[in-house]
Write a protein that holds these residues in place. Structure first.
Motif, PDB file in Angstrom:
ATOM      1  N   VAL A  22       0.965  -1.289  -0.040  1.00  0.00           N
ATOM      2  CA  VAL A  22      -0.028   0.123   0.060  1.00  0.00           C
ATOM      3  C   VAL A  22       0.785   1.195   0.003  1.00  0.00           C
ATOM      4  O   VAL A  22       0.759   2.224  -0.713  1.00  0.00           O
ATOM      5  CB  VAL A  22      -1.153   0.084   1.216  1.00  0.00           C
ATOM      6  N   ALA A  23       1.921   1.134   0.977  1.00  0.00           N
ATOM      7  CA  ALA A  23       2.858   2.427   0.900  1.00  0.00           C
ATOM      8  C   ALA A  23       3.643   2.490  -0.476  1.00  0.00           C
ATOM      9  O   ALA A  23       3.995   3.544  -0.853  1.00  0.00           O
ATOM     10  CB  ALA A  23       3.881   2.141   1.814  1.00  0.00           C
ATOM     11  N   ALA A  24       3.950   1.595  -1.259  1.00  0.00           N
ATOM     12  CA  ALA A  24       4.396   1.740  -2.451  1.00  0.00           C
ATOM     13  C   ALA A  24       3.811   2.182  -3.647  1.00  0.00           C
ATOM     14  O   ALA A  24       4.201   3.037  -4.390  1.00  0.00           O
ATOM     15  CB  ALA A  24       5.152   0.171  -2.852  1.00  0.00           C
ATOM     16  N   HIS A  25       2.485   1.856  -3.415  1.00  0.00           N
ATOM     17  CA  HIS A  25       1.474   2.360  -4.162  1.00  0.00           C
ATOM     18  C   HIS A  25       1.282   3.942  -3.962  1.00  0.00           C
ATOM     19  O   HIS A  25       0.931   4.713  -4.888  1.00  0.00           O
ATOM     20  CB  HIS A  25       0.097   1.412  -3.876  1.00  0.00           C
ATOM     21  N   CYS A  27      -5.139   3.287  -2.566  1.00  0.00           N
ATOM     22  CA  CYS A  27      -3.707   2.473  -2.571  1.00  0.00           C
ATOM     23  C   CYS A  27      -4.307   0.835  -1.660  1.00  0.00           C
ATOM     24  O   CYS A  27      -3.648  -0.031  -1.954  1.00  0.00           O
ATOM     25  CB  CYS A  27      -2.975   3.193  -1.721  1.00  0.00           C
ATOM     26  N   ASP A  28      -5.181   1.346  -0.602  1.00  0.00           N
ATOM     27  CA  ASP A  28      -5.506   0.055   0.040  1.00  0.00           C
ATOM     28  C   ASP A  28      -6.290  -0.855  -0.502  1.00  0.00           C
ATOM     29  O   ASP A  28      -6.089  -2.326  -0.624  1.00  0.00           O
ATOM     30  CB  ASP A  28      -6.202   0.609   1.062  1.00  0.00           C
ATOM     31  N   MET A  29      -7.157  -0.462  -1.357  1.00  0.00           N
ATOM     32  CA  MET A  29      -8.216  -1.396  -2.218  1.00  0.00           C
ATOM     33  C   MET A  29      -7.737  -1.968  -3.392  1.00  0.00           C
ATOM     34  O   MET A  29      -8.499  -2.501  -4.044  1.00  0.00           O
ATOM     35  CB  MET A  29      -9.489  -0.805  -2.157  1.00  0.00           C
ATOM     36  N   THR A  30      -6.431  -1.557  -3.830  1.00  0.00           N
ATOM     37  CA  THR A  30      -5.900  -2.140  -5.029  1.00  0.00           C
ATOM     38  C   THR A  30      -4.609  -2.804  -4.631  1.00  0.00           C
ATOM     39  O   THR A  30      -3.780  -3.123  -5.771  1.00  0.00           O
ATOM     40  CB  THR A  30      -5.853  -0.934  -6.071  1.00  0.00           C
ATOM     41  N   VAL A  52     -11.606   4.754  -6.147  1.00  0.00           N
ATOM     42  CA  VAL A  52     -10.820   4.330  -6.877  1.00  0.00           C
ATOM     43  C   VAL A  52     -10.720   5.127  -8.447  1.00  0.00           C
ATOM     44  O   VAL A  52      -9.767   5.492  -9.046  1.00  0.00           O
ATOM     45  CB  VAL A  52     -10.729   2.923  -7.020  1.00  0.00           C
ATOM     46  N   GLU A  53     -12.004   5.209  -8.774  1.00  0.00           N
ATOM     47  CA  GLU A  53     -12.214   5.959 -10.030  1.00  0.00           C
ATOM     48  C   GLU A  53     -11.845   7.206 -10.006  1.00  0.00           C
ATOM     49  O   GLU A  53     -11.133   7.861 -11.093  1.00  0.00           O
ATOM     50  CB  GLU A  53     -13.745   5.767 -10.528  1.00  0.00           C
ATOM     51  N   ARG A  54     -12.017   8.130  -8.989  1.00  0.00           N
ATOM     52  CA  ARG A  54     -11.651   9.414  -8.925  1.00  0.00           C
ATOM     53  C   ARG A  54     -10.240   9.644  -9.087  1.00  0.00           C
ATOM     54  O   ARG A  54      -9.505  10.500  -9.650  1.00  0.00           O
ATOM     55  CB  ARG A  54     -12.173  10.206  -7.615  1.00  0.00           C
ATOM     56  N   VAL A  55      -9.538   8.552  -8.054  1.00  0.00           N
ATOM     57  CA  VAL A  55      -7.954   8.773  -8.255  1.00  0.00           C
ATOM     58  C   VAL A  55      -7.486   8.273  -9.465  1.00  0.00           C
ATOM     59  O   VAL A  55      -6.545   9.051 -10.033  1.00  0.00           O
ATOM     60  CB  VAL A  55      -7.432   7.827  -7.093  1.00  0.00           C
TER      61      VAL A  55
END
Length: 187
Positions: A31-34, A130-133, A175-178
Motif C-alpha cells: 500500500v505504501a509503495a502504491h 492504495c489500500d483497495m488495489t 478508486v475511479e476518482r484517483v
C-alpha cells in the motif's frame, strides 16, 4: 524523527507488524509503495499519504487491539503513544470507509468524535485507492478483485461481509476518482 515522515511510519509499522503479522506487514508495504507512486498527484501531501498508507493497518497488531476495530485501535496508538500528526491519525482512523464498519460495530459515534473525517477528499480517496488495489500479500490488484477477495474470506451475514458490501460502491468511486487524477497528469 518527524512523526509524519514515511521513514518514521515504516519504522513504527515494521516494529508492530513485521514479526507478529508478516502478511499484514507485506500488505502495508505494498500500500505504501502504491502511495509513493501518487507523489506527482498529491504534491505537498504526498509524504502524509505514504505515512498513512504504511500505518493504516497498524491497529491489527495484537498488543494494540483494545477494541478489535483496527482503524480505531491504530489511530489511538498513533495519537497516544507517538503524538503523531493529527491528519495522519485521522486518515488511519477513517481509512477505506471505516465509518461504515464502525457503524456495524456500534462504534461510529466514538470514531467520529475522536477522529473526525479529514476534509481533504483527495487524500481520503488516495488512501482508499492504495489500500483497495493492493492484495493481502502486497501485490497490485483491481478494486473489484480486492472486494471479491475480502468477501471470499467472510460470510455474507458477517460484520465484515455486511460492511464491505455497503462500502463497495464508495470504494469503487474513490478508486475511479484517483484513476482520473492520475490519467490527467502530464507524462
Amino acid at each position: 524523527m518527524e512523526r509524519l515522515s514515511a521513514a518514521w511510519a515504516a519504522q513504527v509499522a515494521r516494529t508492530e507488524l513485521a514479526g507478529v503479522l508478516p502478511r499484514r506487514w507485506a500488505h502495508s508495504q505494498g500500500v505504501a509503495a502504491h502511495a509513493a507512486e501518487l507523489r506527482s498527484v498529491l504534491g505537498t501531501d504526498a509524504e502524509l499519504l505514504v505515512a498513512a498508507a504504511t500505518l493504516h493497518d497498524v491497529g491489527y497488531a495484537t498488543r494494540l487491539a483494545a477494541t478489535g476495530f483496527h482503524p480505531l485501535d491504530g489511530a489511538r496508538f498513533l495519537r497516544d503513544e507517538h503524538s503523531a500528526d493529527e491528519r495522519l491519525v485521522r486518515l488511519v482512523a477513517n481509512h477505506s470507509f471505516a465509518l461504515l464498519e464502525a457503524e456495524e460495530r456500534g462504534l461510529r459515534e466514538v470514531l467520529e468524535s475522536e477522529f473526525p473525517l479529514l476534509e481533504q477528499q483527495v487524500l481520503v480517496d488516495a488512501l482508499v485507492y492504495c489500500d483497495m488495489t493492493t492484495t493481502p500479500d502486497g501485490e497490485r490488484t483491481t478494486a473489484q478483485e480486492r472486494i471479491a477477495e475480502i468477501l471470499s474470506r467472510y460470510a455474507d451475514g458477517s460484520l465484515v461481509g455486511r460492511f464491505i458490501r455497503r462500502a463497495a460502491p464508495e470504494i469503487f468511486a474513490s478508486v475511479e476518482r484517483v484513476q482520473a487524477l492520475v490519467a490527467a497528469q502530464p507524462r
